[in-house]
Design a protein around this motif. Structure first.
Motif, PDB file in Angstrom:
ATOM      1  N   THR A  22       0.833  -1.202   0.000  1.00 33.10           N
ATOM      2  CA  THR A  22       0.000   0.000   0.000  1.00 33.10           C
ATOM      3  C   THR A  22       0.869   1.254   0.000  1.00 33.10           C
ATOM      4  O   THR A  22       2.044   1.215   0.349  1.00 33.10           O
ATOM      5  CB  THR A  22      -0.935   0.041   1.235  1.00 33.10           C
ATOM      6  N   THR A  23       0.246   2.352  -0.390  1.00 36.87           N
ATOM      7  CA  THR A  23       0.874   3.660  -0.348  1.00 36.87           C
ATOM      8  C   THR A  23      -0.103   4.585   0.360  1.00 36.87           C
ATOM      9  O   THR A  23      -1.298   4.552   0.081  1.00 36.87           O
ATOM     10  CB  THR A  23       1.133   4.185  -1.783  1.00 36.87           C
ATOM     11  N   GLU A  24       0.405   5.389   1.285  1.00 37.27           N
ATOM     12  CA  GLU A  24      -0.469   6.310   2.004  1.00 37.27           C
ATOM     13  C   GLU A  24      -0.169   7.747   1.600  1.00 37.27           C
ATOM     14  O   GLU A  24       0.980   8.183   1.609  1.00 37.27           O
ATOM     15  CB  GLU A  24      -0.320   6.155   3.513  1.00 37.27           C
ATOM     16  N   ILE A  25      -1.233   8.454   1.221  1.00 39.43           N
ATOM     17  CA  ILE A  25      -1.128   9.859   0.846  1.00 39.43           C
ATOM     18  C   ILE A  25      -2.255  10.611   1.535  1.00 39.43           C
ATOM     19  O   ILE A  25      -3.428  10.287   1.331  1.00 39.43           O
ATOM     20  CB  ILE A  25      -1.217  10.049  -0.683  1.00 39.43           C
ATOM     21  N   SER A  26      -1.909  11.568   2.354  1.00 38.59           N
ATOM     22  CA  SER A  26      -2.891  12.416   3.038  1.00 38.59           C
ATOM     23  C   SER A  26      -3.971  11.585   3.738  1.00 38.59           C
ATOM     24  O   SER A  26      -5.165  11.825   3.578  1.00 38.59           O
ATOM     25  CB  SER A  26      -3.520  13.393   2.038  1.00 38.59           C
ATOM     26  N   ASP A  27      -3.526  10.589   4.492  1.00 31.44           N
ATOM     27  CA  ASP A  27      -4.400   9.686   5.255  1.00 31.44           C
ATOM     28  C   ASP A  27      -5.274   8.785   4.386  1.00 31.44           C
ATOM     29  O   ASP A  27      -6.218   8.170   4.882  1.00 31.44           O
ATOM     30  CB  ASP A  27      -5.275  10.449   6.257  1.00 31.44           C
ATOM     31  N   VAL A  28      -4.996   8.692   3.100  1.00 33.25           N
ATOM     32  CA  VAL A  28      -5.695   7.770   2.206  1.00 33.25           C
ATOM     33  C   VAL A  28      -4.732   6.632   1.890  1.00 33.25           C
ATOM     34  O   VAL A  28      -3.611   6.863   1.451  1.00 33.25           O
ATOM     35  CB  VAL A  28      -6.137   8.467   0.900  1.00 33.25           C
ATOM     36  N   THR A  29      -5.183   5.401   2.120  1.00 32.59           N
ATOM     37  CA  THR A  29      -4.370   4.233   1.834  1.00 32.59           C
ATOM     38  C   THR A  29      -4.755   3.695   0.462  1.00 32.59           C
ATOM     39  O   THR A  29      -5.902   3.334   0.218  1.00 32.59           O
ATOM     40  CB  THR A  29      -4.571   3.141   2.901  1.00 32.59           C
TER      41      THR A  29
END
Length: 187
Positions: A22-29
């Motif tokens: 997974t990749t997390e960006i601005s609390d979005v997984t």
């Protein structure tokens, strides 16, 4: 002692392996690899769409293989998907419709008339209220485009020119956000 060290190493490896999925960006997984209609797609790139210093959504691009050339993506007949994860309560259905219509206008260099019927059919995707954590997915095989909201199919729009115009909102010569375009292209 060796047994304990081996156990710790196995647990650590499993943790790193899971985390790398997974990749997390601005609390979005975001998943690094997904299956769409039986085709495996990988996360090409993702970033936050911001306007006036406000973070609005996380935009991500999924492709069969990494590609950094926007035109190659726009003209490809391979399966591709753009995902928008809404992260701001400031996004309303009306604002999203307005923004997407402006995006089509930019993508088509001001000449939306030839695709107006398709654009109007697509805009219905934003007829219901939009809430934080809603997820929109636009999936295209180059000839038809399916639009989903929270994994519910809302519409299918036919046409190569339409899918090129839609994906051009984020990847075209006049993208909604140049920084987001570059991030989606993995640059």
């Amino acid at each position: 002692m060796k047994q304990s060290l081996l156990t710790v190493l196995i647990v650590f490896t499993a943790f790193v392996s899971t985390f790398a999925q997974t990749t997390e960006i601005s609390d979005v997984t975001l998943q690094n690899k997904i299956d769409v209609d039986g085709t495996s797609l990988i996360l090409n790139g993702a970033g936050v769409r911001s306007k006036y210093f406000l973070s609005l959504y996380v935009g991500s691009l999924y492709l069969p293989a990494k590609v950094s050339d926007a035109n190659k993506i726009l003209y490809s007949k391979e399966l591709k998907m753009i995902q928008l994860d809404i992260i701001s309560s400031l996004i309303t259905a009306e604002k999203m419709e307005e923004t997407v219509r402006a995006g089509f206008k930019n993508s088509l260099n001001g000449n939306t008339a030839p695709l107006q019927k398709e654009i109007d059919a697509f805009i219905s995707v934003f007829s219901e209220e939009i809430e934080t954590e809603d997820i929109f997915k636009f999936v295209s095989d180059g000839t038809s485009t399916k639009a989903y909201k929270n994994d519910k199919l809302l519409t299918t729009v036919e046409g190569e020119e339409f899918q090129r115009a839609l994906f051009g909102i984020w990847l075209g010569n006049k993208p909604a956000d140049k920084k987001l375009k570059n991030l989606m292209l993995g640059q």
